[in-house]
Design an enzyme around this catalytic site. Structure first.
Site, mmCIF file in Angstrom:
data_model
loop_
_atom_site.group_PDB
_atom_site.id
_atom_site.type_symbol
_atom_site.label_atom_id
_atom_site.label_comp_id
_atom_site.label_asym_id
_atom_site.label_seq_id
_atom_site.Cartn_x
_atom_site.Cartn_y
_atom_site.Cartn_z
ATOM 1 N N ASP A 30 0.828 -1.205 0.000
ATOM 2 C CA ASP A 30 0.000 0.000 0.000
ATOM 3 C C ASP A 30 0.866 1.260 0.000
ATOM 4 O O ASP A 30 1.968 1.259 0.553
ATOM 5 C CB ASP A 30 -0.902 -0.011 1.243
ATOM 6 C CG ASP A 30 -2.050 0.971 1.127
ATOM 7 O OD1 ASP A 30 -2.373 1.404 0.004
ATOM 8 O OD2 ASP A 30 -2.630 1.312 2.176
ATOM 9 N N ASN A 78 -10.685 -2.743 -6.009
ATOM 10 C CA ASN A 78 -9.927 -1.723 -6.737
ATOM 11 C C ASN A 78 -10.572 -1.304 -8.054
ATOM 12 O O ASN A 78 -10.178 -0.298 -8.651
ATOM 13 C CB ASN A 78 -8.490 -2.196 -6.997
ATOM 14 C CG ASN A 78 -7.626 -2.183 -5.760
ATOM 15 O OD1 ASN A 78 -6.646 -2.927 -5.661
ATOM 16 N ND2 ASN A 78 -7.970 -1.362 -4.769
#
Length: 252
Positions: A30, A78
């Protein structure tokens, strides 16, 4: 980027420490977008930097005693990102696979993909198949890439397959237990992760390896993924070696 040999030398992990460290490390990579935005660049610039970081981390796994590395590349959630970012990521995945295929095979890395491939474009799926086939005989580091992956989606898909076997009569309902479902998961050929790392300062697991991580150790670190180094991975692996893992039992 420093050479693989130099970055691996910086991990500072002895052979004994490697043996006591995690055998399977899973990483939620991330912070790529924030890393790029902090430099006044588009988010995709950060994703490209993050892809380069994967190469360094994979190359250092043997020295650290990490046999299995699983990385979270793209989640089922996503798709909610902008079309520009999603398209850019899919292009990056195709480019990464094409560029790294021969190098991964030469380094004795075995590559697998987990996740639902139905929503991915045919060209990307073909490249994924090619990379798995190209590295199928390798027995070094086992690199698993979670692409269009979600833990709940994986369990749902596994449950459907299990239910079908029950309906077909090849599996009896009374024989279904906690040892049965893992055989239907995407990761059925892999051991459960020992250590799960999330970069970028967020302290959540984001639907990643929900079943498999029941007894994993977690590390939530502030480092953004493009800044994550082999040295930091080595430090986290050494710290893992000092943890008392009882799996629900009482220390004697």
């Amino acid at each position: 980027m420093p050479s693989d040999s130099n970055t691996c030398a910086e991990t500072g992990t002895s052979e004994a420490q490697a043996l006591s460290g995690p055998r399977h490390v899973a990483i939620i990579m991330d912070g790529n977008g924030r890393w790029a935005q902090a430099r006044g660049r588009p988010r995709l610039f950060g994703h490209h930097a993050g892809a380069r970081r994967v190469r360094e981390v994979v190359s250092c796994c043997p020295q650290l005693g990490v046999k299995y590395l699983t990385i979270f590349a793209f989640s089922t959630e996503n798709w909610k990102r902008t079309q520009v970012e999603v398209s850019g990521l899919m292009s990056l995945f195709r480019r990464y696979i094409s560029k790294e295929m021969k190098a991964l095979a030469a380094r004795n890395v075995r590559v697998r993909f987990i996740g639902d491939r139905l929503r991915l474009d045919d060209k990307l799926v073909q490249l994924m198949d090619d990379l798995e086939l190209e590295t199928a005989q390798n027995d070094g580091t086992h690199l698993t890439i979670a692409l269009n992956y979600g833990g709940r989606d994986e369990v749902a898909r596994a449950t459907r397959r299990l239910a079908q076997d029950v309906a077909d009569g090849s599996l009896l309902p009374q024989d279904v237990d906690e040892e049965t479902l893992p055989r239907y998961l995407d990761t059925h050929v892999l051991p459960d992760p020992d250590l799960v790392i999330r970069t970028s300062g967020e302290a959540r697991i984001s639907n990643f390896l929900l079943w498999q991580s029941a007894y994993a150790e977690y590390e939530f670190i502030d480092t953004l993924w493009p800044d994550f180094t082999a040295e930091e991975l080595g430090r986290l692996c050494r710290r893992f070696g000092g943890r008392d893992r009882r799996f629900g039992a009482v220390a004697t």
